[in-house]
Design a protein around this motif. Structure first.
Motif, mmCIF file in Angstrom:
data_model
loop_
_atom_site.group_PDB
_atom_site.id
_atom_site.type_symbol
_atom_site.label_atom_id
_atom_site.label_comp_id
_atom_site.label_asym_id
_atom_site.label_seq_id
_atom_site.Cartn_x
_atom_site.Cartn_y
_atom_site.Cartn_z
ATOM 1 N N SER A 40 -3.124 9.349 -2.406
ATOM 2 C CA SER A 40 -2.598 9.291 -1.036
ATOM 3 C C SER A 40 -2.950 7.955 -0.383
ATOM 4 N N LEU A 42 -2.898 5.210 -1.812
ATOM 5 C CA LEU A 42 -1.927 4.215 -2.297
ATOM 6 C C LEU A 42 -0.687 4.168 -1.399
ATOM 7 N N HIS A 43 -0.332 5.323 -0.807
ATOM 8 C CA HIS A 43 0.823 5.319 0.102
ATOM 9 C C HIS A 43 0.516 4.446 1.329
ATOM 10 N N ASP A 169 -10.988 17.071 -1.895
ATOM 11 C CA ASP A 169 -9.544 16.863 -1.892
ATOM 12 C C ASP A 169 -8.856 17.249 -3.199
ATOM 13 N N ARG A 222 -2.680 8.450 -19.547
ATOM 14 C CA ARG A 222 -2.679 9.625 -18.668
ATOM 15 C C ARG A 222 -2.126 10.852 -19.416
ATOM 16 N N ALA A 261 3.236 16.580 -8.641
ATOM 17 C CA ALA A 261 1.991 15.858 -8.345
ATOM 18 C C ALA A 261 2.269 14.356 -8.374
#
Ligand code: NAD
Ligand code: ZN
Length: 396
Positions: A40, A42-43, A169, A222, A261
């Motif tokens: 978040s 990064l947004h 979180d 990932r 996600a």
């Protein structure tokens, strides 16, 4: 004190800023011992969340030690180690009483902003723009925690900062994403995005009874984590149609539930990717919903689309016809962290869930600017970065 300060798109700096002070009798001041960078964040880093101001302190994932309490905080004492949930919530309003903590009616002093944009307000959030209350965040040496008599949870004896930091979180977010799928024993759950939220959603989906979990991303490291740590089957979305592969893996029916996600910065290939990127840059569309469109198209009839990924505003080409025709259920929203911490702490203490596997980088807070850039670029091996404000005090 030192803090990570936002100055604009791709411009975060570690600066010396004034120490926080008790402003309200329900406040506590927490000395941060470990903090993390979230997807978040990064947004914000990419300048996509409106109402950030130069000088805002970032960070909503942090644990630490109470160093001061206001006169109305009787549940915490100086010296307590605490987990601080990212949504700030009053505990008294209609939503908090119903355990919808991230929808608190009272904790956002700028409620007029979301009311205008979304029709109503959600809770304030640490370090997450003025739209979410303009609170200073926890990527800092100290942080003011409002409603300290309500939100923070004491860290059980014997658990380290690393074992509990994700309770603030991404662990409850993965858990709520999976709970929202209403998983029946043996269900197939497909998860778009193998970042921290996606990986923990996969873990939680298995914990809640999923028989098959499928992770979707394009970064090999990932995808490998999804396979090796979460027992997932994997799809690289750059190698052929995701919907087709999912149908092949589910006897032609499609996954019972699909978890987004990824959120507002989905990467898409081809014409669709170019279309969303241009429209987002021109602010004609706030979010790039490439993954969300795929989820809706791939989910089985009567299935659930669970959306922990953050969206900010209006999107284009939303396949609403498919949502309707297939009778899908959509669940979205910020996580009600306060509600999920107690059951998750129990699972952690029993050894049934361990989220520390996502930590790829342990660095001092001073290195935050380079860390944001590394996390944004998804450089090989960078899954989750934790930062310690004071090197000497750090213990895993
Ligand atoms: P992250 O940036 O590490 O992970 C996102 C992943 O999505 C990346 O691995 C990326 O390669 C992948 N991706 C991009 N486009 C894709 C596509 N088209 N298909 C499949 N995968 C794609 O971030 P994170 O920390 O895991 O967070 C994920 C999302 O969850 C973000 O939007 C974040 O804001 C949100 N979030 C929400 C809450 C909440 O309360 N609801 C809490 C925490 C995070
Ligand atoms: Zn977060």
């Amino acid at each position: 004190m030192k803090a990570v300060v936002w100055h604009g798109k791709h411009d975060v700096r570690v600066e010396t800023v004034p120490d926080p002070q008790i402003l309200n009798p329900q406040d506590a001041i927490v000395r941060v011992t470990l903090t993390a960078i979230c997807g978040s964040d990064l947004h914000l880093y990419d300048g996509l969340i409106p109402t950030m101001k130069s000088g805002d302190i970032l960070g909503h994932e942090f644990v630490g030690e109470v160093v001061e309490v206001g006169s109305k905080v009787s549940n915490l004492s100086v010296g307590d180690r605490v987990i601080v949930p990212f949504p700030i919530a009053c505990g008294q309003c209609w939503y908090c009483k119903k355990e919808m903590w991230s929808l608190c009616d009272n904790s956002n002093p700028n409620s007029f902003m979301p009311e205008k944009l979304y029709g109503d307000t959600g809770a304030g959030i640490f370090g997450y723009s003025h739209l979410y209350g303009g609170y200073a965040g926890g990527q800092a040496e100290f942080v003011r925690v409002p409603y300290a008599d309500i939100g923070p949870k004491k860290i059980p004896e014997g658990l380290s900062d690393e074992q509990v930091i994700f309770c603030t979180d991404v662990l409850p977010t993965g858990y709520q994403a999976a709970l929202n799928c209403h998983i029946e024993q043996g269900d197939t759950v497909a998860v778009w995005g193998c970042g921290p939220v996606g990986l923990l959603a996969m873990k939680c989906a298995s914990q809640l009874g999923a028989g098959k979990v499928i992770g979707i991303d394009r970064f090999p490291d990932r995808l490998a984590m999804a396979q090796n740590h979460c027992g997932a089957e994997i799809i690289n979305y750059e190698e052929g149609s995701v919907a087709e592969q999912l149908h092949n893996m589910t006897g032609g029916r499609g996954p019972d539930s699909c978890i987004d996600a990824v959120g507002m910065e989905a990467h898409s290939t081809g014409l669709e990717g170019a279309y969303d990127a241009v429209k987002q840059t021109l602010r004609l569309e706030m979010d790039r919903p490439g993954a969300l469109r795929q989820l809706i198209m791939a989910c089985r009839k009567g299935g659930t689309v669970s959306i922990p990924g953050v969206y900010g505003g209006l999107i284009d080409k939303m396949p609403m016809g498919a949502v309707f025709a297939k009778g899908l259920t959509l669940h979205a929203g910020q996580t009600h962290v306060q509600k999920h911490i107690p059951p998750l702490l129990e699972l952690i203490e029993k050894g049934d869930i361990d989220s520390t596997f996502i930590i790829s980088h342990r660095i001092p807070l001073d290195e935050a600017p380079a860390a944001y850039e590394m996390f944004k670029r998804k450089q090989t091996g960078c899954i989750k970065i934790v930062m310690r404000p004071r090197q000497a005090e750090y213990q895993r």
